[in-house]
Motif scaffolding. Structure first.
Motif, mmCIF file in Angstrom:
data_model
loop_
_atom_site.group_PDB
_atom_site.id
_atom_site.type_symbol
_atom_site.label_atom_id
_atom_site.label_comp_id
_atom_site.label_asym_id
_atom_site.label_seq_id
_atom_site.Cartn_x
_atom_site.Cartn_y
_atom_site.Cartn_z
ATOM 1 N N SER A 7 -40.114 -46.650 -54.243
ATOM 2 C CA SER A 7 -40.719 -45.476 -54.592
ATOM 3 C C SER A 7 -42.000 -45.204 -54.142
ATOM 4 N N SER A 8 -42.795 -46.219 -53.952
ATOM 5 C CA SER A 8 -44.121 -46.252 -53.265
ATOM 6 C C SER A 8 -44.133 -45.750 -51.820
ATOM 7 N N ASN A 11 -43.286 -42.162 -51.634
ATOM 8 C CA ASN A 11 -44.460 -41.371 -51.888
ATOM 9 C C ASN A 11 -45.468 -41.300 -50.745
ATOM 10 N N SER A 12 -45.562 -42.296 -50.108
ATOM 11 C CA SER A 12 -46.460 -42.608 -48.998
ATOM 12 C C SER A 12 -45.831 -41.697 -47.669
ATOM 13 N N GLN A 14 -44.123 -39.055 -48.084
ATOM 14 C CA GLN A 14 -44.391 -37.435 -48.487
ATOM 15 C C GLN A 14 -45.520 -37.301 -48.371
ATOM 16 N N LYS A 15 -46.696 -38.123 -48.639
ATOM 17 C CA LYS A 15 -48.180 -37.779 -48.373
ATOM 18 C C LYS A 15 -48.349 -37.740 -46.902
#
Length: 54
Positions: A7-8, A11-12, A14-15
């Protein structure tokens, strides 16, 4: 625990994709060639994002 790391990672990625696309947009007004380079880099990040299993 492993799901948290995935998940992290998602997220990274996507950022990073969002940041690259924003930079590409800002560069499109002043330096189109650099903007295209940023867009290609963002596409590679998007491919990694799609390939990441949930």
């Amino acid at each position: 625990m492993i799901k948290f790391f995935r998940s992290s990672q998602v997220n990274s990625l996507q950022k990073k994709y969002d940041r690259l696309m924003k930079e590409a947009y800002e560069l499109s007004k002043s330096n189109p060639d650099e903007s295209l380079r940023k867009q290609k880099e963002a596409q590679e990040v998007k491919r990694k994002l799609i390939a990441t299993p949930l």
